[in-house]
Design a protein around this motif. Structure first.
Motif, PDB file in Angstrom:
ATOM      1  N   ASP A  31       0.825  -1.205   0.000  1.00 56.14           N
ATOM      2  CA  ASP A  31       0.000   0.000   0.000  1.00 56.14           C
ATOM      3  C   ASP A  31       0.859   1.254   0.000  1.00 56.14           C
ATOM      4  OD1 ASP A  31      -2.425  -1.085  -0.225  1.00 56.14           O
ATOM      5  OD2 ASP A  31      -2.931  -1.064   1.923  1.00 56.14           O
ATOM      6  N   LYS A  32       1.910   1.210   0.845  1.00 56.88           N
ATOM      7  CA  LYS A  32       2.792   2.374   0.925  1.00 56.88           C
ATOM      8  C   LYS A  32       3.542   2.572  -0.392  1.00 56.88           C
ATOM      9  CE  LYS A  32       3.805   3.136   5.771  1.00 56.88           C
ATOM     10  NZ  LYS A  32       3.637   1.810   6.444  1.00 56.88           N
ATOM     11  N   ALA A  33       4.024   1.442  -0.944  1.00 56.27           N
ATOM     12  CA  ALA A  33       4.813   1.534  -2.173  1.00 56.27           C
ATOM     13  C   ALA A  33       3.988   2.121  -3.305  1.00 56.27           C
ATOM     14  CB  ALA A  33       5.338   0.151  -2.555  1.00 56.27           C
ATOM     15  N   ILE A  34       2.699   1.823  -3.263  1.00 57.51           N
ATOM     16  CA  ILE A  34       1.858   2.230  -4.382  1.00 57.51           C
ATOM     17  C   ILE A  34       1.317   3.648  -4.203  1.00 57.51           C
ATOM     18  CG2 ILE A  34      -0.488   1.555  -3.707  1.00 57.51           C
ATOM     19  CD1 ILE A  34       1.375   0.176  -6.744  1.00 57.51           C
ATOM     20  N   GLN A  35       1.490   4.191  -2.981  1.00 58.22           N
ATOM     21  CA  GLN A  35       0.921   5.493  -2.662  1.00 58.22           C
ATOM     22  C   GLN A  35       1.283   6.594  -3.674  1.00 58.22           C
ATOM     23  OE1 GLN A  35      -1.367   5.765  -0.247  1.00 58.22           O
ATOM     24  NE2 GLN A  35      -1.722   7.839  -1.039  1.00 58.22           N
ATOM     25  N   PRO A  36       2.570   6.681  -4.108  1.00 61.66           N
ATOM     26  CA  PRO A  36       2.893   7.742  -5.076  1.00 61.66           C
ATOM     27  C   PRO A  36       2.043   7.679  -6.330  1.00 61.66           C
ATOM     28  CG  PRO A  36       4.885   6.612  -4.346  1.00 61.66           C
ATOM     29  CD  PRO A  36       3.747   5.903  -3.717  1.00 61.66           C
ATOM     30  N   PHE A  37       1.717   6.445  -6.758  1.00 61.73           N
ATOM     31  CA  PHE A  37       0.907   6.319  -7.971  1.00 61.73           C
ATOM     32  C   PHE A  37      -0.517   6.790  -7.718  1.00 61.73           C
ATOM     33  CE2 PHE A  37       4.343   3.317  -8.688  1.00 61.73           C
ATOM     34  CZ  PHE A  37       4.788   3.776  -9.915  1.00 61.73           C
ATOM     35  N   ILE A  38      -1.019   6.490  -6.514  1.00 60.38           N
ATOM     36  CA  ILE A  38      -2.355   6.984  -6.185  1.00 60.38           C
ATOM     37  C   ILE A  38      -2.353   8.508  -6.230  1.00 60.38           C
ATOM     38  CG2 ILE A  38      -4.159   7.060  -4.423  1.00 60.38           C
ATOM     39  CD1 ILE A  38      -3.258   4.415  -3.414  1.00 60.38           C
ATOM     40  N   ASP A  39      -1.320   9.088  -5.613  1.00 57.30           N
ATOM     41  CA  ASP A  39      -1.228  10.549  -5.598  1.00 57.30           C
ATOM     42  C   ASP A  39      -1.202  11.113  -7.015  1.00 57.30           C
ATOM     43  OD1 ASP A  39      -1.185  10.347  -2.909  1.00 57.30           O
ATOM     44  OD2 ASP A  39       0.977  10.622  -2.691  1.00 57.30           O
ATOM     45  N   LEU A  40      -0.369  10.485  -7.850  1.00 60.61           N
ATOM     46  CA  LEU A  40      -0.233  10.954  -9.227  1.00 60.61           C
ATOM     47  C   LEU A  40      -1.571  10.865  -9.947  1.00 60.61           C
ATOM     48  CD1 LEU A  40       1.655  11.788 -11.631  1.00 60.61           C
ATOM     49  CD2 LEU A  40       1.805   9.355 -12.152  1.00 60.61           C
ATOM     50  N   LEU A  41      -2.210   9.708  -9.766  1.00 62.71           N
ATOM     51  CA  LEU A  41      -3.482   9.488 -10.443  1.00 62.71           C
ATOM     52  C   LEU A  41      -4.521  10.502  -9.986  1.00 62.71           C
ATOM     53  CD1 LEU A  41      -5.069   7.677 -12.353  1.00 62.71           C
ATOM     54  CD2 LEU A  41      -5.700   6.287 -10.400  1.00 62.71           C
ATOM     55  N   VAL A  42      -4.599  10.695  -8.669  1.00 60.65           N
ATOM     56  CA  VAL A  42      -5.586  11.634  -8.135  1.00 60.65           C
ATOM     57  C   VAL A  42      -5.309  13.037  -8.666  1.00 60.65           C
ATOM     58  CG1 VAL A  42      -6.383  12.780  -6.030  1.00 60.65           C
ATOM     59  CG2 VAL A  42      -6.095  10.293  -6.076  1.00 60.65           C
ATOM     60  N   TRP A  43      -4.040  13.396  -8.648  1.00 59.93           N
ATOM     61  CA  TRP A  43      -3.646  14.723  -9.118  1.00 59.93           C
ATOM     62  C   TRP A  43      -4.032  14.913 -10.587  1.00 59.93           C
ATOM     63  CZ3 TRP A  43       0.117  15.995 -12.827  1.00 59.93           C
ATOM     64  CH2 TRP A  43       0.447  17.356 -12.884  1.00 59.93           C
ATOM     65  N   LEU A  44      -3.707  13.898 -11.396  1.00 60.23           N
ATOM     66  CA  LEU A  44      -3.984  13.967 -12.828  1.00 60.23           C
ATOM     67  C   LEU A  44      -5.486  14.034 -13.080  1.00 60.23           C
ATOM     68  CD1 LEU A  44      -2.324  13.787 -15.504  1.00 60.23           C
ATOM     69  CD2 LEU A  44      -2.936  11.379 -15.542  1.00 60.23           C
ATOM     70  N   GLU A  45      -6.221  13.184 -12.336  1.00 59.37           N
ATOM     71  CA  GLU A  45      -7.653  13.113 -12.538  1.00 59.37           C
ATOM     72  C   GLU A  45      -8.322  14.435 -12.155  1.00 59.37           C
ATOM     73  OE1 GLU A  45      -9.487   9.360 -11.178  1.00 59.37           O
ATOM     74  OE2 GLU A  45     -11.144  10.663 -10.574  1.00 59.37           O
ATOM     75  N   GLN A  46      -7.910  14.960 -10.970  1.00 59.71           N
ATOM     76  CA  GLN A  46      -8.471  16.239 -10.532  1.00 59.71           C
ATOM     77  C   GLN A  46      -8.145  17.319 -11.550  1.00 59.71           C
ATOM     78  OE1 GLN A  46     -10.528  16.627  -8.057  1.00 59.71           O
ATOM     79  NE2 GLN A  46     -10.321  14.438  -7.585  1.00 59.71           N
ATOM     80  N   GLY A  47      -6.880  17.286 -12.007  1.00 53.61           N
ATOM     81  CA  GLY A  47      -6.447  18.285 -12.980  1.00 53.61           C
ATOM     82  C   GLY A  47      -7.308  18.252 -14.223  1.00 53.61           C
ATOM     83  N   LEU A  48      -7.469  17.069 -14.793  1.00 53.86           N
ATOM     84  CA  LEU A  48      -8.219  16.941 -16.042  1.00 53.86           C
ATOM     85  C   LEU A  48      -9.694  17.288 -15.853  1.00 53.86           C
ATOM     86  CD1 LEU A  48      -6.809  13.731 -17.767  1.00 53.86           C
ATOM     87  CD2 LEU A  48      -6.761  16.057 -18.640  1.00 53.86           C
ATOM     88  N   ARG A  49     -10.235  16.898 -14.684  1.00 51.27           N
ATOM     89  CA  ARG A  49     -11.671  17.113 -14.490  1.00 51.27           C
ATOM     90  C   ARG A  49     -11.991  18.577 -14.195  1.00 51.27           C
ATOM     91  NH1 ARG A  49     -13.623  12.514 -10.477  1.00 51.27           N
ATOM     92  NH2 ARG A  49     -15.674  13.450 -10.749  1.00 51.27           N
ATOM     93  N   HIS A  50     -11.044  19.238 -13.535  1.00 54.86           N
ATOM     94  CA  HIS A  50     -11.320  20.637 -13.186  1.00 54.86           C
ATOM     95  C   HIS A  50     -10.844  21.620 -14.224  1.00 54.86           C
ATOM     96  CE1 HIS A  50     -11.701  18.913  -9.009  1.00 54.86           C
ATOM     97  NE2 HIS A  50     -12.891  19.466  -9.278  1.00 54.86           N
ATOM     98  N   CYS A  51     -10.021  21.127 -15.116  1.00 59.99           N
ATOM     99  CA  CYS A  51      -9.516  21.977 -16.193  1.00 59.99           C
ATOM    100  C   CYS A  51     -10.691  22.358 -17.096  1.00 59.99           C
ATOM    101  CB  CYS A  51      -8.495  21.166 -16.984  1.00 59.99           C
ATOM    102  SG  CYS A  51      -7.332  22.184 -17.816  1.00 59.99           S
ATOM    103  N   PRO A  52     -10.775  23.630 -17.537  1.00 59.82           N
ATOM    104  CA  PRO A  52     -11.822  23.958 -18.519  1.00 59.82           C
ATOM    105  C   PRO A  52     -11.676  23.051 -19.736  1.00 59.82           C
ATOM    106  CG  PRO A  52     -10.677  25.924 -17.767  1.00 59.82           C
ATOM    107  CD  PRO A  52      -9.949  24.775 -17.188  1.00 59.82           C
ATOM    108  N   TRP A  53     -12.829  22.604 -20.277  1.00 55.20           N
ATOM    109  CA  TRP A  53     -12.781  21.598 -21.342  1.00 55.20           C
ATOM    110  C   TRP A  53     -11.983  22.061 -22.559  1.00 55.20           C
ATOM    111  CZ3 TRP A  53     -14.902  23.269 -25.860  1.00 55.20           C
ATOM    112  CH2 TRP A  53     -15.788  24.358 -25.776  1.00 55.20           C
ATOM    113  N   TRP A  54     -12.067  23.384 -22.844  1.00 56.33           N
ATOM    114  CA  TRP A  54     -11.408  23.846 -24.081  1.00 56.33           C
ATOM    115  C   TRP A  54      -9.887  23.777 -23.955  1.00 56.33           C
ATOM    116  CZ3 TRP A  54      -8.557  28.204 -23.171  1.00 56.33           C
ATOM    117  CH2 TRP A  54      -8.903  28.946 -22.030  1.00 56.33           C
TER     118      TRP A  54
END
Lengths: 286, 387
Positions: A31-54
């Motif tokens: 779980d700990k080893a994989i944590q950075p990937f979770i962080d990256l994924l969450v960051w990327l997902e939040q970024g893409l979802r909150h980014c204006p679509w255009w």
């Protein structure tokens, strides 16, 4: 009746117990080893979802342009993404897209080095090839069970299951690409005193790049094929829509989400292919 | 001696050491393959290569020539034997020393060019310097210089696939020269080119070599090429050295039937020079000799004419009849009676004198580069050499 040579019940119990032990022993560590990937994924997902679509559309356009230098494609790819938004699946689309990007990135991180190591040792290759075959043919539900036991439900097991399924072609094609590098070109670099690193970075990887790009292309396609299965263990996004469509017998919902997945597939395919093609045109003009 | 090759043996297979003794005992290549599954690559090769030579190693496919050339930079390791370059056995070099040796002392030109398809021409030429760690501006400057030397300026930013075969091999040559190595290994470098381009490249190599004076080891299966380029030629067959010597040695004294068969199709008129067909003059006289003395000399040798020299430079010939005339006219010397004769340089290809031999009944004089008289061209010798 076929004679029971190995007591099946006992064997199953043994495997179950073994996995249970592994989970309780290493679960936390993983779980700990994989944590950075979770962080990256969450960051990327939040970024893409909150980014204006255009901005996302323009970004995809720019990426297409740098990879292909063809304006038709540069217009078509954002239009395809726009289609996903137009049928009301923008948010789910972005979730799937971020999952795809992380899964592909992880596959590249695992696949290319593994392919390189494999190309250097015939012995390792003999061992690795059957394992790759198993990874590709084993029904994915089978390894979903232990993956869920290790990581619980959610995005991470989805990504790991996706990588297991999608990484073999990249490993194979990296290995093949390096082995197919013109022997004389490699000899030339050795004759000029290139060390192993210089040979790998200066000759082997660049010349294997068309094959490696084909591998990445395959990997993204296979990863997309996993989105529905991934949604069964809690990955949100387009797969979940399809799953809902099945559960509620809503053909329309399933079809639209399916079309959105196809649109994403085309997007990934065209962009990765364009990267490989443009390099080849440089080297082998018609 | 620049390079000494000593007792090189090479066996290909899983356990070459085990069968080395058989190879040493002289077991035949085919027999060895049948009983051991090992292929004999090279058997007891010994060569001495002097600095500044073009040393040609020639043989048909399967003779071991490409295997041998890869021993000089250890792209292939011998089963046993030494190669001593400038007094150091390269087989004893560590990995690091070997890399250094390959980076600075020796470079290689390949049959199918071996250019990096994803790099531009100038980057290809600069490749060896890049490996050495030379900065980009300096290595590009050098690369431009060498591209100019091989006549390829203007193509710097093209990719190899955009160039013809001959041009690609010029890039290969420039790349090899750019690291300024002492030793140049050329593995069938011109074999993939069509005949006209090959000839051109040979000329270019000869011209460059006159300026650079490298030690060149040149592999070829083409005997004409071997005899044309080589200061010395070694002939390999089935991994064994059959004959070694200057091109003329080999052409005039083939060691065995194999070499002889090889030489059959060689255009001797192209390889041998006028210098090989010289006969010494019977009578030479100087310009200020008196007619009486000249007459005596001619009669003594029973000759019809004498050649007239002035400090080794040929002035012409005088005939028996001319001298008698001079004597009767009471001339002090024979200067007035000298006839000019045709001359030819001793380095000229033998075939270039055929037309002259046909329509010229008079003797043809052979001179060297300093215009000194070397002798007469012998018609008999020409015919004997050509046959």
């Amino acid at each position: 009746m076929f004679p029971e040579l190995i007591p099946a019940r006992k064997l199953r119990k043994m495997i179950d117990a073994g996995i249970d032990n592994l989970v309780s022993a290493y679960g936390d560590m993983l779980d700990k080893a994989i944590q950075p990937f979770i962080d990256l994924l969450v960051w990327l997902e939040q970024g893409l979802r909150h980014c204006p679509w255009w901005i996302v559309l323009v970004g995809v356009g720019l990426l297409t342009w740098t990879s292909s230098r063809r304006w038709q494609l540069t217009l078509a790819m954002p239009a395809l993404l726009g289609f996903i938004g137009a049928i009301g699946l923008w948010d789910q689309g972005m979730q799937t897209l971020s999952l795809m990007i992380v899964a592909t990135g992880l596959s590249i991180l695992v696949g290319i080095p593994t392919g390189i190591v494999m190309s250097r040792s015939s012995w390792l290759r003999k061992v690795a090839l059957p394992i790759l075959d198993i990874m590709q043919t084993m029904p994915s539900f089978v390894y979903l069970i232990p993956v869920v036991m290790f990581f619980g439900l959610g995005k991470i097991p989805a990504i790991i299951a996706t990588v297991i399924y999608a990484v073999p072609p990249l490993i194979r094609l990296t290995d093949l690409g390096i082995r197919l590098v013109d022997k004389e070109v490699l000899e030339a670099s050795q004759a000029f005193g290139a060390n192993a690193r210089q040979q790998l970075l200066g000759v082997q990887l660049p010349l294997a790049m068309p094959n490696i790009m084909a591998g990445i292309n395959q990997t993204t396609m296979m990863a997309l094929a996993m989105v529905v299965i991934a949604s069964m263990i809690g990955a949100k996004g387009l797969g979940q829509e399809v799953l809902m469509g099945i559960n509620r017998l809503e053909v329309g919902r399933g079809l639209l989400a399916g079309l959105a997945i196809v649109a994403l597939a085309i997007l990934f395919d065209r962009i990765t292919q364009a990267f490989g093609q443009r390099r080849q045109q440089q080297e082998h003009p018609a | 001696m620049k390079i000494e090759v000593r007792n090189i043996y090479k066996l290909f297979g899983t356990r070459p050491e085990k069968w080395l003794d058989d190879a040493k005992a002289g077991v035949d290549k085919r027999e060895l393959l049948e009983k051991s599954g090992h292929t004999l690559g090279l058997r007891n090769i010994n060569l001495n290569i002097e600095a500044g030579q073009i040393y040609v190693i020639m043989g048909l496919s399967g003779s071991g020539k490409s295997t041998l050339i890869r021993h000089f930079n250890r792209l292939i390791e011998p089963t046993e034997g030494q190669i001593i370059v400038d007094g150091k056995d390269i087989m004893t070099m560590s990995k690091r020393e070997l890399e250094d040796f390959r980076r600075h002392k020796v470079s290689m030109v390949f049959q199918r060019f071996g250019l990096l398809p994803h790099k531009t021409i100038v980057e290809n030429v600069a490749y060896g310097l890049g490996i050495q760690g030379v900065s980009k501006s300096i290595r590009h400057e050098k690369a431009y210089y060498w591209l100019d030397q091989v006549g390829l300026n203007g193509f710097e930013n093209q990719y190899p696939a955009q160039l013809s075969g001959g041009m690609q091999q010029r890039v290969g040559l420039a790349r090899a020269l750019a690291t300024n190595p002492d030793i140049l290994l050329m593995d069938e470098a011109f074999s993939a080119l069509d005949p006209l381009i090959r000839r051109e490249m040979q000329d270019q190599l000869i011209a460059l070599q006159e300026k650079l004076n490298k030690t060149i080891i040149f592999i070829t299966h083409d005997l004409d090429e071997a005899l044309r380029l080589g200061n010395r030629v070694a002939i390999l067959r089935d991994g064994e050295l059959i004959q070694e010597g200057t091109p003329e040695d080999i052409l005039l004294n083939p060691e065995n039937a194999y070499v002889k068969a090889f030489l059959q199709d060689v255009n001797r008129g192209k390889v041998l020079t006028v210098g090989h067909a010289i006969k010494q003059p019977n009578v030479t006289i100087t310009t200020n000799i008196s007619p009486q003395n000249a007459l005596k000399k001619l009669q003594h040798h029973g000759a019809d004419y004498a050649c007239v020299l002035e400090s080794n430079i040929l002035k012409g010939i005088v005939t028996h009849l001319d001298i008698i005339k001079a004597d009767q006219a009471r001339d002090k010397n024979i200067t007035r009676y000298i006839h000019k004769v045709a001359t030819i340089s001793e380095g000229a290809e033998l075939q270039s004198v055929f037309p002259q031999l046909l329509d010229n009944k008079q003797p043809i004089a052979v001179i060297n580069q300093q215009d000194e008289f070397k002798g007469w061209l012998s018609r008999t010798k020409v015919i004997n050499l050509i046959q």
